[in-house]
Design an enzyme around this catalytic site. Structure first.
Site: not given
Length: 361
Positions: A282, A133, A117, A119, A139, A239, A109, A105
Site C-alpha cells: 500500500t 540543513e 523551529d 531550521s 537531506n 516508512h 527532519h 518527513r
C-alpha cells in the site's frame, strides 16, 4: 560543506555495494556505510557507533496550545491559519500522494535538528552560511514539500501577516498529510505556538537516525530527543509511505525475502540513484502494513529490518495485528515529537519569519 557531504553519499554507496565485506563501519549516525573505517570520510561532522548518547528530557511543549491561533484576544490571532494549511496539503496530496510523505518527513527532519523551529527550511541564515540543513547528507536532493509550505505561508501572510510561524506550518502540514494519507484514520492533535529559528547547519543533520542504524543506535538517537523506544518503533511506521534511493539498501538484498529482493534488484537495475516505493503493498496509504513488512522481511533499510528483534518485536507484532493500535500511538508520538526543542518568544534568535526560507532582516 554541503557539496562535500553529498559527494560522500555517492562515494559511500560505491564503496559499500553488495560486495562490501563484513564489519563495515557506519558513520554520520547511520547515513554512511563503509567497508572499513576511513578517518577522512568519518571525521568532521560524523558520529561513530561507539559514541555514547544522553537521554534528553521528555518534550514538554511548554508554550504550545491547541487552537493557538483562534484566541481573538491574542496578538497571534489568525483563525484561518490551520484551514489554509489543510487546504494546501489536501490539494497537494490529491495531485500527488508522494508529497504527503515528503511533508511528514520534513517535519521529522526539522524537529530532530535544533528542535521544531523550521531550521530545515532555511537557505539564508543569521550567520549567512550556505551549508544549511537542506544541504546536509540526509537531506540534500531528497527533502520534498517546500512548495506546499511556501504556498501556505504566502496565503497566511496575506490573511494575517507576521502572526503564524513557519515551524507551526510544517507541523500542521505533517498532521494534515497524515490525515489525508491514512484515509482520515489518523487525526493528530497538533498544538501551535512554535517560533522560528535563525540558524541552520548541514553538519548538525547527523542527529537524524540513518538507514544503516541498528536498534541500539535508533533507541539512543530517539532517547537523545526525549522519545522512548516505543515511540521510535511507532514513528518508524511512517516508512509505509514514500520512496527511497537504492543506495541505502542495495547492500542487503541477501537479507530480504527472496521474491521481494528480486523485484527490487530489477527496479534498481544497478543504479543506486533509482527511487523505489518503501511499501510495496500500500505505497500511498499511511497504515500499519509496514509492520507486516518487517515481519515478512520485506522492508528496505537496515533500520527497518532490525525492528524484527527481541527488543522491539512485541511492539511490531502488536502494531501489525491490533486494529487501530498503531494509528493511536502514531497520533501521540507525532504530537510529542512536535514538542522537541520548542523556541519561545523570549528565546534569543526566535522570530516569526516573513518568508520561510530566509530569516528576517
Amino acid at each position: 560543506m554541503g557539496a562535500k557531504l553529498a559527494a560522500l553519499v555517492v562515494l559511500a554507496a560505491f564503496l559499500a555495494g553488495p560486495a562490501a565485506c563484513e564489519g563495515a563501519s557506519i558513520c554520520f549516525n547511520g547515513w554512511l556505510r563503509l567497508p572499513t573505517y576511513n578517518p577522512w570520510l568519518c571525521s568532521r561532522g560524523s558520529r561513530m557507533r561507539s559514541l555514547p548518547r544522553q537521554r534528553g528530557p521528555y518534550p514538554s511543549g511548554l508554550g504550545l496550545g491547541n487552537g493557538y491561533y483562534d484566541n481573538r484576544w491574542s496578538r497571534s490571532y489568525c483563525p484561518r491559519a490551520e484551514g489554509i494549511v489543510r487546504d494546501a496539503v489536501r490539494d497537494a496530496v490529491a495531485a500527488y500522494p508522494g508529497i504527503g510523505a515528503g511533508l511528514i518527513r520534513l517535519f521529522f527532519h526539522d524537529c530532530f535538528v535544533r528542535g521544531c523551529d523550521a531550521s530545515v527550511l532555511l537557505t539564508t541564515t543569521n550567520s549567512n552560511n550556505s551549508d544549511t540543513e537542506r544541504e546536509g547528507l540526509p537531506n540534500k536532493n531528497s527533502l520534498r514539500g517546500f512548495e506546499v509550505i511556501d504556498a501556505a505561508k504566502a496565503a497566511i501572510e496575506a490573511a494575517c501577516p507576521g502572526k503564524v510561524s513557519c515551524a507551526d506550518i510544517v507541523a500542521f502540514a505533517a498532521r494534515d498529510a497524515s490525515y489525508f494519507l491514512s484515509n482520515r484514520r489518523i487525526n493528530i492533535q497538533m498544538p501551535g505556538g512554535r517560533y522560528d529559528g535563525r540558524e541552520s547547519f548541514a553538519n548538525e543533520t547527523d542527529q537524524l537516525p540513518g538507514p544503516f542504524s541498528n536498534v541500539t543506535e535508533l533507541q539512543a538517537t530517539f532517547a537523545a530527543k526525549g522519545l522512548t523506544s516505543d515511540e521510535m518503533v511507532t514513528l518508524s511506521g511512517a516508512h509505509t509511505i514514500g520512496r527511497a534511493r537504492c543506495m541505502f539498501f542495495s547492500s542487503r538484498f541477501s537479507e530480504m525475502d527472496p521474491a521481494f529482493a528480486a523485484k527490487l534488484r530489477a527496479e534498481c537495475n544497478g543504479n543506486d540513484d533509482t527511487n523505489v516505493n518503501q511499501d510495496d503493498v500500500t505505497p500511498y496509504v499511511l497504515d500499519k502494513q509496514y509492520y507486516r513488512n518487517v515481519i515478512d522481511r520485506k522492508v528496505l533499510f537496515t533500520s527497518d529490518a532490525v525492528l524484527n528483534s527481541t527488543e522491539t518485536m512485541t511492539q511490531v507484532r502488536e502494531n501489525a495485528n491490533r486494529a487501530g493500535a498503531w494509528e493511536r500511538k502514531f497520533e501521540r508520538a507525532m504530537e510529542n515529537m512536535g514538542k522537541i526543542g520548542i523556541k519561545a518568544r523570549a528565546d534569543q534568535g526566535a522570530e516569526i519569519r516573513k518568508v520561510c526560507s530566509r530569516v528576517n532582516n
